[in-house]
Design a protein around this motif. Structure first.
Motif, PDB file in Angstrom:
ATOM      1  N   SER A   1       0.837  -1.198   0.000  1.00 25.80           N
ATOM      2  CA  SER A   1       0.000   0.000   0.000  1.00 25.80           C
ATOM      3  C   SER A   1       0.872   1.247   0.000  1.00 25.80           C
ATOM      4  O   SER A   1       1.708   1.423   0.904  1.00 25.80           O
ATOM      5  N   VAL A   2       0.672   2.121  -0.991  1.00 29.47           N
ATOM      6  CA  VAL A   2       1.425   3.379  -1.031  1.00 29.47           C
ATOM      7  C   VAL A   2       1.057   4.251   0.157  1.00 29.47           C
ATOM      8  O   VAL A   2       1.921   4.886   0.775  1.00 29.47           O
ATOM      9  N   THR A   3      -0.225   4.270   0.512  1.00 26.43           N
ATOM     10  CA  THR A   3      -0.680   5.100   1.638  1.00 26.43           C
ATOM     11  C   THR A   3      -0.036   4.649   2.942  1.00 26.43           C
ATOM     12  O   THR A   3       0.450   5.477   3.738  1.00 26.43           O
ATOM     13  N   GLU A   4      -0.031   3.334   3.195  1.00 27.66           N
ATOM     14  CA  GLU A   4       0.583   2.833   4.432  1.00 27.66           C
ATOM     15  C   GLU A   4       2.085   3.062   4.436  1.00 27.66           C
ATOM     16  O   GLU A   4       2.666   3.377   5.477  1.00 27.66           O
ATOM     17  N   ALA A   5       2.728   2.923   3.282  1.00 28.61           N
ATOM     18  CA  ALA A   5       4.165   3.180   3.203  1.00 28.61           C
ATOM     19  C   ALA A   5       4.466   4.648   3.488  1.00 28.61           C
ATOM     20  O   ALA A   5       5.430   4.971   4.199  1.00 28.61           O
ATOM     21  N   ALA A   6       3.642   5.547   2.951  1.00 33.16           N
ATOM     22  CA  ALA A   6       3.850   6.975   3.191  1.00 33.16           C
ATOM     23  C   ALA A   6       3.696   7.301   4.674  1.00 33.16           C
ATOM     24  O   ALA A   6       4.479   8.082   5.240  1.00 33.16           O
ATOM     25  N   ALA A   7       2.710   6.691   5.326  1.00 36.50           N
ATOM     26  CA  ALA A   7       2.511   6.933   6.758  1.00 36.50           C
ATOM     27  C   ALA A   7       3.693   6.413   7.563  1.00 36.50           C
ATOM     28  O   ALA A   7       4.154   7.061   8.515  1.00 36.50           O
ATOM     29  N   ALA A   8       4.201   5.233   7.189  1.00 34.88           N
ATOM     30  CA  ALA A   8       5.335   4.658   7.919  1.00 34.88           C
ATOM     31  C   ALA A   8       6.613   5.469   7.719  1.00 34.88           C
ATOM     32  O   ALA A   8       7.459   5.543   8.618  1.00 34.88           O
TER      33      ALA A   8
ATOM     34  N   ASN B   1       2.829  10.856  -2.830  1.00 32.78           N
ATOM     35  CA  ASN B   1       3.469  11.137  -4.111  1.00 32.78           C
ATOM     36  C   ASN B   1       4.981  10.939  -4.031  1.00 32.78           C
ATOM     37  O   ASN B   1       5.617  10.557  -5.024  1.00 32.78           O
ATOM     38  N   THR B   2       5.540  11.212  -2.846  1.00 31.62           N
ATOM     39  CA  THR B   2       6.973  10.993  -2.659  1.00 31.62           C
ATOM     40  C   THR B   2       7.297   9.500  -2.781  1.00 31.62           C
ATOM     41  O   THR B   2       8.289   9.109  -3.407  1.00 31.62           O
ATOM     42  N   VAL B   3       6.439   8.673  -2.184  1.00 29.61           N
ATOM     43  CA  VAL B   3       6.627   7.222  -2.295  1.00 29.61           C
ATOM     44  C   VAL B   3       6.516   6.793  -3.746  1.00 29.61           C
ATOM     45  O   VAL B   3       7.340   6.008  -4.242  1.00 29.61           O
ATOM     46  N   LEU B   4       5.523   7.284  -4.455  1.00 30.17           N
ATOM     47  CA  LEU B   4       5.346   6.920  -5.856  1.00 30.17           C
ATOM     48  C   LEU B   4       6.550   7.323  -6.701  1.00 30.17           C
ATOM     49  O   LEU B   4       7.009   6.556  -7.566  1.00 30.17           O
ATOM     50  N   ASN B   5       7.076   8.535  -6.450  1.00 28.12           N
ATOM     51  CA  ASN B   5       8.250   8.996  -7.196  1.00 28.12           C
ATOM     52  C   ASN B   5       9.458   8.100  -6.933  1.00 28.12           C
ATOM     53  O   ASN B   5      10.220   7.773  -7.859  1.00 28.12           O
ATOM     54  N   ARG B   6       9.636   7.677  -5.688  1.00 31.46           N
ATOM     55  CA  ARG B   6      10.780   6.798  -5.362  1.00 31.46           C
ATOM     56  C   ARG B   6      10.600   5.416  -5.994  1.00 31.46           C
ATOM     57  O   ARG B   6      11.576   4.824  -6.462  1.00 31.46           O
TER      58      ARG B   6
END
Length: 300
Positions: free
Chosen positions: A255-262, A268-273
Motif C-alpha cells: 500500500s502506497v498510503t501505508e508506506a507513506a505513513a510509515a 506522491n513521494t513514495v510513488l516517485n521513489r
C-alpha cells in the motif's frame, strides 16, 4: 542390604522423600521394641542417640544408593534414546513399521504432529538447557548446533514451543506431520539456521525464511543477485539506501498510503521513489512477480 533397598526402590519409581521418611520411621519402631524387651528403660534412654545414629546412617546409605541407581537409570535412558534417534535420523528409509517401533520407544505417536527446531552456535546451549528442564523434548546433535523435536498436537504444545524458543536464534516449524518426516524437516531447518544473521534474536519460521534461502541460491549463481540490482550503482549511496528503504516499506504492505505513513512523507513521494527504483532496476513493485523478486534481492 541398604544398597539393594535403595537401588530396588529407585527402579520401582518410589519417591525419594517418601523412602527416606519410611526408613527414619524405623527409629520409633525399634525404640518401642527395645523398650518392651528392656529391664532398665532409664539406661536404655541414655543410649537413644546411638540408636538414632544407626538409623540415620542407614537412611543416608539408602539415600546414596537410591541416587546412584537413579543416575544409572537416567544414563541408560539417554543411551536408549540416542540409539533410537540414530535409527530415526539414519540412512535407512522410513517405513510404517519402523516408525511405529521408534515412536513406541520414544513415547510419541508415529502419525502425530511435531514441532521441530534447529539452533546453532551459542543458542544451541540455551535450547539444550530448556529442553532438559521441559521434558518430553528429544534432542539430536548436529554440526555446530542442535535439533529439538516434540509432540505438537497437545493442548500445551504452544506454551512448550514458547518456553523452548523464546529469545533463541533458531528456525522452528510446529506443523511437521509424522515421525518419519522429522529428519527431513530437521535437515531443512538446520540449513535455514545457517542463514540467520549474527545478530538474530528469537525464533523464525520457514515462511519468513524464504527470502534468505532464495537470496543465497541467487548468490550461489555467480552473484546473480548483485547483477540484478546493478542498476542502483548509477545512484548516489544515500539515494540507494533511501530507495531500498522505501521499496522494503512498500513491500511490507503493498500500500502506497501505508508506506507513506510509515515513512512520514507524502504518498506522491513514495510513488516517485518507486518509479525511480523501477527505472534503475527494471522492477515494477506493483507487479507481483517483480515484487517477489525484489523481496529476495533486497534481503541482506
Amino acid at each position: 542390604m541398604t544398597s539393594r533397598l535403595g537401588r530396588h526402590r529407585a527402579r520401582q519409581g518410589v519417591d525419594l522423600d517418601d523412602l527416606v521418611r519410611a526408613v527414619r520411621l524405623d527409629f520409633p519402631v525399634l525404640w518401642s521394641a527395645l523398650l518392651d524387651q528392656s529391664d532398665d528403660p532409664a539406661a536404655l534412654a541414655s543410649r537413644a542417640d546411638r540408636l538414632w545414629a544407626v538409623v540415620d546412617a542407614y537412611a543416608r546409605e539408602v539415600h546414596f544408593a537410591f541416587l546412584s541407581e537413579q543416575a544409572v537409570l537416567a544414563e541408560q535412558q539417554r543411551d536408549d534414546e540416542r540409539r533410537l534417534l540414530d535409527l530415526l535420523f539414519g540412512p535407512a528409509a522410513a517405513d510404517e513399521h519402523r516408525d511405529a517401533r521408534l515412536a513406541a520407544g520414544l513415547g510419541v505417536r508415529a502419525d502425530g504432529t511435531f514441532g521441530v527446531c534447529a539452533a546453532l552456535a551459542d543458542h544451541a546451549a540455551t535450547l539444550r538447557g530448556r529442553a532438559a528442564r521441559a521434558g518430553g523434548v528429544h534432542l539430536r546433535e548436529v554440526e555446530f548446533g542442535v535439533v529439538a523435536f516434540w509432540p505438537a498436537d497437545g493442548p500445551a504444545a504452544e506454551r512448550l514451543r514458547d518456553r523452548l524458543t523464546a529469545d533463541v536464534a533458531c528456525v522452528v516449524d510446529d506443523r511437521v506431520t509424522g515421525l518419519g518426516a522429522v529428519p527431513a524437516a530437521a535437515a531443512a531447518l538446520t540449513r535455514m539456521a545457517h542463514l540467520l544473521p549474527p545478530d538474530a534474536a528469537g525464533p523464525r519460521e520457514p515462511r519468513g525464511m524464504w527470502p534468505l534461502v532464495a537470496r543465497r541460491a541467487l548468490d550461489d549463481h555467480a552473484g546473480l543477485a548483485a547483477r540484478l540490482l546493478s542498476g542502483l550503482e548509477a545512484a548516489r549511496p544515500d539515494e540507494v539506501e533511501l530507495l531500498r528503504g522505501t521499496a522494503l516499506t512498500y513491500l511490507d504492505s503493498g500500500s502506497v498510503t501505508e508506506a507513506a505513513a510509515a515513512l512520514y512523507c507524502h504518498r506522491n513521494t513514495v510513488l516517485n521513489r518507486l518509479r525511480r527504483f523501477e527505472r534503475l532496476t527494471g522492477l515494477d513493485l506493483t507487479r507481483p512477480r517483480d515484487a517477489a523478486l525484489a523481496v529476495v534481492l533486497l534481503e541482506r
